[in-house]
Design a protein around this motif. Structure first.
Motif, PDB file in Angstrom:
ATOM      1  N   MET A 120       0.848  -1.194   0.000  1.00 52.90           N
ATOM      2  CA  MET A 120       0.000   0.000   0.000  1.00 52.90           C
ATOM      3  C   MET A 120       0.881   1.240   0.000  1.00 52.90           C
ATOM      4  SD  MET A 120      -3.376  -0.592   2.194  1.00 52.90           S
ATOM      5  CE  MET A 120      -2.715  -0.414   3.823  1.00 52.90           C
ATOM      6  N   SER A 121       0.648   2.104  -0.956  1.00 55.96           N
ATOM      7  CA  SER A 121       1.470   3.312  -0.983  1.00 55.96           C
ATOM      8  C   SER A 121       0.654   4.534  -1.392  1.00 55.96           C
ATOM      9  CB  SER A 121       2.639   3.121  -1.945  1.00 55.96           C
ATOM     10  OG  SER A 121       2.153   2.996  -3.262  1.00 55.96           O
ATOM     11  N   PHE A 122      -0.673   4.457  -1.201  1.00 55.83           N
ATOM     12  CA  PHE A 122      -1.479   5.612  -1.624  1.00 55.83           C
ATOM     13  C   PHE A 122      -1.496   6.678  -0.531  1.00 55.83           C
ATOM     14  CE2 PHE A 122      -5.163   4.492   0.956  1.00 55.83           C
ATOM     15  CZ  PHE A 122      -5.006   3.135   1.136  1.00 55.83           C
ATOM     16  N   LEU A 123      -2.074   7.801  -0.872  1.00 58.52           N
ATOM     17  CA  LEU A 123      -2.173   8.898   0.086  1.00 58.52           C
ATOM     18  C   LEU A 123      -3.553   8.886   0.730  1.00 58.52           C
ATOM     19  CD1 LEU A 123      -0.578  11.913  -1.814  1.00 58.52           C
ATOM     20  CD2 LEU A 123       0.473  10.443  -0.111  1.00 58.52           C
TER      21      LEU A 123
END
Lengths: 83, 350
Positions: A1-4
């Motif tokens: 997971m690397s979303f904002l």
């Protein structure tokens, strides 16, 4: 997971700063049956699509807030502090 | 051999740099890479192949191949063709017993036969079982590339930084910079990532991360960029991938001899470091860009014996050499004695 994820207090931050506490559930009424209680404890809707869930800004302002996230794309639709 | 000062060269002749290679002093100039300083000093063999220990020289000279990997200041597997030379560096050859010119491990290549067929695994020697402990001692030290200093300690700190941009340009070549300039002219915040150290100042209005590597594009438009001790987590609204193209080696017998290079190596040696790459050369290329390298060679004082356009049908090519060093190439039955073959099968997108 690397979303904002947009914290209602701090603005858009890396998702790794947050802890996800899962989908929003409804607490059963005053004296629930055992079935109602076990459903509340153990069963989740697990939708593929927009889902309202609890988030905690662990490495930030430490606020609990609600977010609506598309579980298929991780697109965050809205975030808000609880009423 | 170093040429007289040329316009556009990357080296600063007023600032000499000295470092050691295998204990011997090597002299270069500021702006040199370790590889170019060694090449200018006459070194041609830079490493040995992984398993058969065949001599390897500069091939791409642009950090795209493993031919020039050495140990620099205790760090193994440094591609010296792009690693900047610095005063007092301690450079050593790796993956050899003895020296680069006389590597005892080259017996694996000479042995041949049932012991080391092409693509053999060291695992082959697991039988007979009783002999394994004996083999293992030897094989453990033969396997792997480079050695890590077991007593090395971490110096300095490593960190993560977050960056937000409107446009992220991956690749700082002419196409990438042009895209970056156009975006910056529109008032957008532009970040440019390039693998090579910047030449001169970064163009105004751009944020340049170099030397750095963009590691991939992840969810949410996240691009981690490794720049030495700092990992930048770049998030951009838009991306430009301008990673260029790499020249492909040509397949012919003897094409791994030291002295067979890609045009890019010649381009860099001549124009960046003002080095004459060889005395007599043959050019084989499958695109105009590769064929044009003949002019660069003549410019550097190399005698160009023959230029072959590989697009004109198949050619019978074979290279020969002694002790892994090129001494001639045969094309359609005609032999040319040369110490350099510039061969390119055209470019492929990187």
């Amino acid at each position: 997971m690397s979303f904002l994820l947009a914290c209602p207090n701090c603005g858009p931050r890396d998702v790794n700063e947050f802890h996800c506490q899962g989908e929003v559930t409804i607490r059963p009424k005053a004296s629930p049956s055992r079935r109602e209680l076990s459903e509340y404890l153990y069963f989740r809707r697990n939708v593929a699509g927009a889902q309202r869930e609890w988030w905690y800004h662990r490495m930030g302002c430490e606020a609990w807030f609600l977010a609506e996230r598309d579980t298929r794309t991780n697109e965050v639709l809205t975030t808000e502090l609880p009423e | 051999m170093r040429l007289d000062a040329r316009p556009g060269e990357r080296i600063d002749r007023s600032e000499p740099i000295r470092f050691t290679f295998e204990g011997k002093l090597v002299e270069g100039f500021a702006g040199d890479t370790i590889g170019s300083a060694l090449y200018a000093g006459g070194r041609r063999v830079f490493s040995r192949s992984f398993k058969y220990h065949r001599p390897r020289g500069l091939l791409c000279c642009s950090g795209a191949c493993p031919n020039c990997m050495m140990e620099v200041d205790g760090v193994p597997n440094v591609r010296v063709c792009v690693a900047p030379a610095h005063e007092g560096a301690v450079v050593k050859a790796q993956n050899v017993r003895g020296s680069l010119e006389r590597d005892l491990m080259a017996v694996t290549d000479k042995f041949g036969g049932p012991f080391t067929p092409v693509g053999f695994y060291y695992r082959t020697m697991i039988r007979p079982r009783a002999a394994w402990p004996l083999f293992e001692k030897f094989l453990r030290s033969a396997a792997g590339l480079g050695t890590i200093d077991k007593h090395a300690r971490r110096t300095g700190r490593y960190d993560v930084e977050h960056r937000h941009a409107d446009v992220l340009v991956i690749g700082g070549g002419s196409a990438g910079l042009e895209a970056a300039r156009a975006a910056a002219a529109g008032g957008e915040h532009v970040v440019v990532v390039d693998e090579n150290a910047p030449r001169g100042d970064a163009p105004a209005g751009l944020e340049l991360l170099a030397p750095a590597t963009a590691l991939g594009i992840y969810e949410g438009g996240l691009v981690p960029v490794a720049a030495g001790r700092i990992l930048y987590k770049v998030r951009a609204k838009r991306f430009v991938v301008a990673t260029g193209a790499l020249e492909q080696p040509v397949i012919f017998p003897g094409n791994d001899l030291v002295g067979i290079v890609l045009p890019e190596a010649v381009r860099r040696l001549v124009h960046d470091f003002s080095i004459r790459p060889g005395e007599k050369a043959v050019v084989l290329a499958a695109d105009d860009d590769g064929l044009a390298i003949a002019d660069d060679l003549r410019d550097a004082g190399t005698q160009v014996l023959e230029v072959v356009d590989l697009r004109n049908g198949p050619h019978k090519i074979s290279a020969s050499g002694t002790k892994g060093r090129l001494n001639g190439v045969g094309i359609e039955g005609v032999r040319y004695n040369c110490d350099l073959v510039v061969a390119s099968g055209g470019r492929q997108p990187a």
